[in-house]
Design an enzyme around this catalytic site. Sequence first.
Site, PDB file in Angstrom:
ATOM      1  N   ASP A 162     -10.417  14.536 -53.378  1.00 53.99           N
ATOM      2  CA  ASP A 162     -10.292  15.361 -54.663  1.00 53.99           C
ATOM      3  C   ASP A 162     -11.856  16.069 -55.053  1.00 53.99           C
ATOM      4  O   ASP A 162     -12.123  16.479 -55.944  1.00 53.99           O
ATOM      5  CB  ASP A 162     -10.007  14.560 -55.731  1.00 53.99           C
ATOM      6  CG  ASP A 162      -8.687  13.577 -55.571  1.00 53.99           C
ATOM      7  OD1 ASP A 162      -7.869  14.420 -55.389  1.00 53.99           O
ATOM      8  OD2 ASP A 162      -8.816  12.485 -55.881  1.00 53.99           O
TER       9      ASP A 162
ATOM     10  N   HIS B 189      -4.509  20.609 -52.501  1.00 52.31           N
ATOM     11  CA  HIS B 189      -5.701  21.554 -53.018  1.00 52.31           C
ATOM     12  C   HIS B 189      -5.225  22.348 -54.093  1.00 52.31           C
ATOM     13  O   HIS B 189      -3.901  22.773 -53.952  1.00 52.31           O
ATOM     14  CB  HIS B 189      -5.979  22.173 -51.486  1.00 52.31           C
ATOM     15  CG  HIS B 189      -6.411  21.511 -50.734  1.00 52.31           C
ATOM     16  ND1 HIS B 189      -7.436  20.392 -50.811  1.00 52.31           N
ATOM     17  CD2 HIS B 189      -6.065  21.436 -49.259  1.00 52.31           C
ATOM     18  CE1 HIS B 189      -7.739  19.981 -49.607  1.00 52.31           C
ATOM     19  NE2 HIS B 189      -7.077  20.575 -48.635  1.00 52.31           N
TER      20      HIS B 189
END
Length: 422
Positions: free
Chosen positions: A12, A41
């Site tokens: 992340d 993503h």
Amino acid sequence: MATIVLGSQWGDEGKGKIVDVIASSGIQLCCRAQGGHNAGHTIVKNGTTFDVHILPSGVLTDGCVNLIGSGCVVYVPGLFKEIDTLEKGGINTKDRILVSDRCHVDLDLHTKVDGLEEVELGKRNIGTTGKGIGPTYSTKAARSGIRVSDVFHKEVFDEKLRQLAAGFQKRYGSLLQYDPEDEIARFDQYRERLREYATDQSPLIESAVRGDVKMLIEGANALMLDIDNGTYPYVTSSNTGLGGIFTGLNIHPRKIREIIGVVKAYTTRVGSGPFPTEQLNPSGEKLQTVGREFGVTTGRKRRCGWLDLVVVKFSTAINWYDALNLTKLDILDDFDEILVGTAYRVDGQVLPAFPADLSVLEKVEVVYETLPGWKSPTVGLRRWDDLPENAKKYILFIEKSVGVPIKYVGTGPGQENMIIRD
């Protein structure tokens, strides 16, 4: 020549944006080497937000071919859903998506087993995404898995699936509510469409290397979730570091131009496991709220804490970064002061590196350096000279501590919100 982008923390970090920036500079082939649709993503393109999970981020760049490499596991209906969503969003994917026929297939069976395994672990559960990734890699390692190439031979596929289901049924009994014939029927519908994307990656990669094609390889997850080097067992089931690139893509190791490590300006983690700099206090809550820290794939709230340089330096020692991309600097804009974890102490002794032993991790005292905040907006800044002085000092402190130049600084969610340093 290939550029490799890898996550340096627990995932992340915002890898999608730097991948998109690099892909837009003329990349012809973008590849994923490992992981499955447990990754995610978020990319803002021309004002529109796209989420990709198994597809490489280069799919949003016109003309770029995208390969899901053999080290990945593929949930076929999820793959189709992502493609359909992109097409509806105006992204032309025709002849631009390839799936290695050596990828293992992540089945609905694996998803159900994933949930049962987490229940078995009880308080020691991993906190998986529940996407079946671990069980798929387990059957791969046990040599009972199903590869994409098997899907195109119905009798082979059907037999393997029934055998796999029978084995899990023996283990879980009535707890496993699953009918293999239902999944077999679904794959009868998937088979021909999947054939459009399946390819033998070996000659493709060899041709790209010999033809000096500009390649971009994006890692999924991050180093601290690596099955060998991460906080085991609170990790994913593949090699998320540099080693996984070579096993998942058979790329020539001497054809790597640059390895970029992506570092979030603070630290986050999803799921269970050690997190020494986690802040269970107003600072952590502020990072979570301002940073909009929810998982792209799961929607789960991320655990938040200060930047941990012990983690970043350990990650650098494994992945050998040539440059760093520091992301989400703007999230720190409103802090009076910012803490950075610089070392771990146990019983008064500073540890030489990030430890493997979880019992040691439970006892570490984090040594913090306190830096002044800048209390000024950095959102959208694109020039180094425009940054507040204390923001520059924060970046240079990280750079000096890690020993790797910070080449890219993210100042917002859009592709254009990036400072590129010479």
